[in-house]
Scaffold this motif. Structure first.
Motif, PDB file in Angstrom:
ATOM      1  N   UNK B  37      -0.491   0.651   0.643  1.00  0.00           N
ATOM      2  CA  UNK B  37      -0.659   1.248   1.672  1.00  0.00           C
ATOM      3  C   UNK B  37       0.504   0.268   2.640  1.00  0.00           C
ATOM      4  N   UNK B  38       0.824  -1.000   2.153  1.00  0.00           N
ATOM      5  CA  UNK B  38       1.724  -1.786   3.133  1.00  0.00           C
ATOM      6  C   UNK B  38       3.185  -1.323   2.857  1.00  0.00           C
ATOM      7  N   UNK B  39       3.384  -0.416   1.743  1.00  0.00           N
ATOM      8  CA  UNK B  39       4.887  -0.170   1.738  1.00  0.00           C
ATOM      9  C   UNK B  39       5.260   1.337   1.853  1.00  0.00           C
ATOM     10  N   UNK B  83     -16.687   0.208   5.588  1.00  0.00           N
ATOM     11  CA  UNK B  83     -15.751  -0.275   6.378  1.00  0.00           C
ATOM     12  C   UNK B  83     -14.632   0.298   6.781  1.00  0.00           C
ATOM     13  N   UNK B  84     -13.912   1.165   5.768  1.00  0.00           N
ATOM     14  CA  UNK B  84     -12.609   1.802   6.237  1.00  0.00           C
ATOM     15  C   UNK B  84     -12.996   2.954   6.986  1.00  0.00           C
ATOM     16  N   UNK B  88     -11.801   2.363  13.789  1.00  0.00           N
ATOM     17  CA  UNK B  88     -11.863   3.131  15.173  1.00  0.00           C
ATOM     18  C   UNK B  88     -10.400   3.395  15.333  1.00  0.00           C
ATOM     19  N   UNK B  89      -9.847   4.669  14.999  1.00  0.00           N
ATOM     20  CA  UNK B  89      -8.548   5.046  14.744  1.00  0.00           C
ATOM     21  C   UNK B  89      -8.279   5.293  16.311  1.00  0.00           C
ATOM     22  N   UNK B  90      -9.197   5.556  17.299  1.00  0.00           N
ATOM     23  CA  UNK B  90      -8.827   5.541  18.732  1.00  0.00           C
ATOM     24  C   UNK B  90      -8.326   4.361  19.391  1.00  0.00           C
ATOM     25  N   UNK B  91      -8.587   3.464  18.577  1.00  0.00           N
ATOM     26  CA  UNK B  91      -7.927   1.845  19.093  1.00  0.00           C
ATOM     27  C   UNK B  91      -6.577   1.708  19.027  1.00  0.00           C
ATOM     28  N   UNK B  92      -5.996   2.568  18.273  1.00  0.00           N
ATOM     29  CA  UNK B  92      -4.726   2.343  17.818  1.00  0.00           C
ATOM     30  C   UNK B  92      -3.698   3.380  18.323  1.00  0.00           C
ATOM     31  N   UNK B  93      -2.483   2.818  18.920  1.00  0.00           N
ATOM     32  CA  UNK B  93      -1.704   3.773  19.430  1.00  0.00           C
ATOM     33  C   UNK B  93      -0.417   3.817  18.492  1.00  0.00           C
ATOM     34  N   UNK B  99      -2.134   0.933   9.904  1.00  0.00           N
ATOM     35  CA  UNK B  99      -2.005   0.454   8.690  1.00  0.00           C
ATOM     36  C   UNK B  99      -2.351  -0.999   8.284  1.00  0.00           C
ATOM     37  N   UNK B 100      -2.069  -1.636   9.343  1.00  0.00           N
ATOM     38  CA  UNK B 100      -2.247  -2.988   8.977  1.00  0.00           C
ATOM     39  C   UNK B 100      -3.727  -3.279   9.057  1.00  0.00           C
ATOM     40  N   UNK B 101      -4.633  -2.609  10.096  1.00  0.00           N
ATOM     41  CA  UNK B 101      -6.362  -2.810  10.163  1.00  0.00           C
ATOM     42  C   UNK B 101      -6.656  -2.146   8.613  1.00  0.00           C
ATOM     43  N   UNK B 102      -6.292  -1.118   7.994  1.00  0.00           N
ATOM     44  CA  UNK B 102      -6.702  -0.797   6.969  1.00  0.00           C
ATOM     45  C   UNK B 102      -6.390  -1.833   5.693  1.00  0.00           C
ATOM     46  N   UNK B 103      -5.172  -2.304   5.596  1.00  0.00           N
ATOM     47  CA  UNK B 103      -4.885  -3.194   4.613  1.00  0.00           C
ATOM     48  C   UNK B 103      -5.772  -4.698   4.687  1.00  0.00           C
ATOM     49  N   UNK B 104      -5.970  -5.121   6.114  1.00  0.00           N
ATOM     50  CA  UNK B 104      -6.618  -6.177   6.354  1.00  0.00           C
ATOM     51  C   UNK B 104      -8.043  -5.908   5.930  1.00  0.00           C
TER      52      UNK B 104
END
Lengths: 403, 224
Positions: B37-39, B83-84, B88-93, B99-104
């Motif tokens: 996911x990070x790569x 959790x995944x 809230x995808x809406x929070x991200x522009x 990506x960071x949120x999913x990996x975290x």
């Protein structure tokens, strides 16, 4: 002849408008499809529908078929089984036959399309003729666990193409060329899937002397070990312990499949004496297949391996409850317990069939969900769109393309 | 605001069609999933968080991203799946932030549940990374006022709605969706623009979304 506008009542005007928009971007390009058979089997079936529609959209499209004798097709059948991971004995001579026929076609066939679209392994050697034009290899086979000897032999040719196309994500391998995921499709206006009057359905059941007084379980497939007709028979016998029903195993043959007759005879022998089992070796008759699916209570596709399993989409498009193996492209068509039931074994198939026969309301809901899923994702209009985008992709390497 | 207000600039509808490109990358465990996911390219993250919207237009049987679906179905990690799914995808522009949120979320879960790190999916049930290749094209539809806008919304494909709502905002990193931008900038209707921008498109099917936008715009015409 079916016109592209005839699909508007099924998918909507705007989908057809989009197809015309994309087609405009391909004006002036010649698309050349090449495969190994003009009739029989899924590839020929799709091309028979798709080529005229592409032409109507203004995309200049031609379709050529390679030549090959019985020996060549016996080898390519072995290759097919080997790519599916089945036990196959291959000799040095088999590879020689493949190379000899391949070379004959390299010399015989004109490949002057701007985009040459080669289907399956049989014509794969043609890429030796690649010049400035674009070449795409379309793999219709489940190559998730292939025989390495055959795969390594073919990969030498695959990597010479510009792109490869697979039907399911797990068919892809690490390759140095671009790989795309494109599912095949069914044609809702073709004889195999169009609406039929009840009299037509009834007449087909009468013709094959299948009484409609009991639930009917049907698998439509070529007589091929990978379609596991014997497994279907065993599942039916499990069901029959509790529910009186009929089983229909029906399918035709393809000119590039020499193994069908032997499998047919084996299934016939195993079913001997059971009047409720109907084993039909059908000539290429799409209306009859359509009628058999429409008149059935449950459709089964218990394949051990599957390139995609379009009979699943056919059954779902007719809003039939479908029980199918969790292999190849089938899980893309069926979300378990939402648009059908997936199984992994004879026992699992039998249990799912019993569930559907005993719960008609549940079976109806699965069938209805399945029909909408097919409408959105597996009709020929979506397939046309993907192929045209694929052709365009050969001229654009970026992930976001403004046209 | 009158429905007959002519826009300073007309709204030209585009459509976006996508092709799925296979990467050959696959994960069998949570560790591998997180590393990849990070790569992988941003178009991969985009594909796996938006694919379901187009494949299930009327009713979605799946959680709203492929990562959630896989960790639940293939690894049996229901809590992480939840959790995944609820990110809230809406929070991200920006895809980068998503990506960071999913990996975290995965890393955090693995810290609390180390035994989950050794689980692997059954053969054939690996997670396959796919990316979206998008083709954006102008359509013949142009709206000069809110009336045109509604009429066109009724007949354009969901791909067009998808482009102006999702792709414009997240993948092209525009601050809000194209419809809200136009309604505010060209029609001068800040209130309707704000209402549209506040819609959470990730918890609806695209057909529901189409209806919701039409209803909002109609309400504006009939009860200005």
């Amino acid at each position: 002849m079916i016109k592209i506008e005839d699909y508007i009542p099924i998918v909507g005007q705007s989908i057809i408008d989009d197809l015309k928009l994309i087609a405009e971007r391909l004006r002036g390009k010649i698309i050349q499809h090449i495969n190994s058979t003009a009739v029989g089997g899924g590839v020929a079936e799709i091309l028979n529908r798709m080529v005229p529609l592409l032409q109507q959209l203004g995309v200049e499209t031609r379709w050529d078929v390679i030549k090959g004798g019985a020996q060549f097709f016996e080898v390519t059948k072995k290759f097919h089984n080997a790519l599916h991971g089945g036990p196959v004995e291959l000799t040095k001579r088999d590879f020689e036959i493949f190379l000899e026929t391949g070379q004959y076609n390299v010399e015989d066939l004109d490949t002057r399309g701007d985009i040459v679209f080669v289907h399956d392994p049989q014509p794969i050697l043609l890429v030796k003729k690649k010049k400035e034009n674009k070449w795409i290899w379309r793999c219709h086979v489940d190559v998730s666990e292939p025989n390495e000897e055959v795969w390594n032999f073919l990969v030498e040719y695959i990597i010479r193409y510009d792109s490869a196309v697979f039907s399911a994500p797990d068919f892809s391998r690490k390759l140095p060329i671009r790989q795309f995921l494109i599912a095949p499709s069914i044609d809702p206006l073709g004889d195999k899937n169009k609406e039929l009057p009840q009299e037509t359905i009834d007449s087909v059941f009468e013709k094959y002397q299948i009484p409609k007084n009991k639930p009917i379980i049907t698998q439509i497939s070529r007589f091929d070990r990978l379609k596991d007709p014997v497994g279907v028979l065993e599942a039916y016998r499990e069901v029959r312990k509790y529910i009186d029903c009929h089983l229909v195993l029906a399918g035709g043959g393809a000119s590039d499949d020499p193994e069908g007759a032997a499998v047919y005879a084996e299934v016939k022998e195993k079913a001997k004496g059971d009047k409720n089992v109907h084993i039909l070796l059908l000539p290429q008759n799409d209306i009859e297949i359509n009628a058999l699916q429409r008149g059935s209570t449950v459709i089964v596709q218990k394949s051990l391996r599957e390139g995609f399993g379009l009979t699943v989409a056919e059954g779902l498009w007719k809003a039939k409850p479908v029980v199918a193996s969790n292999v190849g492209g089938i899980p893309l068509q069926i979300k378990h317990k939402y648009s059908g039931l997936l199984c992994h074994s004879v026992q699992g198939a039998a249990f799912a069939i019993k569930q559907l026969l005993n719960s008609p309301a549940y079976a109806k809901k699965l069938g209805e969900n399945g029909r909408e899923h097919i409408r959105n994702n597996f009709l020929i209009t979506r397939h046309l769109r993907d192929y045209m985008l694929l052709f365009l992709s050969t001229y654009h390497k970026e992930d976001l393309v403004y046209l | 605001m009158s429905a007959l207000t002519k826009a300073r600039e007309p709204f030209r509808f585009s459509t976006r069609l996508h092709l799925s490109e296979l990467t050959g990358l696959r994960a069998a465990s949570l560790g591998e999933l997180c590393r990849l996911i990070k790569e992988v390219p941003g178009s991969c993250i985009y594909h796996h968080t938006h694919r379901f919207l187009q494949q299930h237009q009327f009713f979605s049987p799946e959680p709203p991203n492929d990562f959630a679906y896989w960790v639940t179905g293939a690894l049996g990690e229901n809590e992480l799946g939840e959790r995944l799914a609820s990110i809230d995808t809406m929070q991200f522009s920006r895809i980068h932030d998503l990506r960071e949120a999913i990996a975290a979320a995965i890393e955090d879960y693995l810290r609390g549940n180390p035994s989950s790190g050794i689980k692997t999916a059954r053969p054939g049930e690996d997670f396959y990374f796919i990316k979206s290749v998008s083709f954006v094209m102008p359509t013949r539809y142009v709206a000069c006022d809110l009336g045109d806008f509604i009429e066109i919304l009724r007949k354009i494909t969901i791909d067009s709605i998808y482009f102006h709502i999702f792709e414009a905002r997240l993948r092209l990193e525009r601050k809000t969706n194209d419809f809200s931008n136009w309604i505010e900038d060209s029609l001068g209707d800040k209130e309707l623009a704000g209402e549209l921008a506040a819609l959470d498109p990730y918890t609806r099917t695209l057909e529901d979304l189409r209806q919701a936008i039409i209803l909002m715009a109609e309400k504006r015409i009939f009860s200005p």
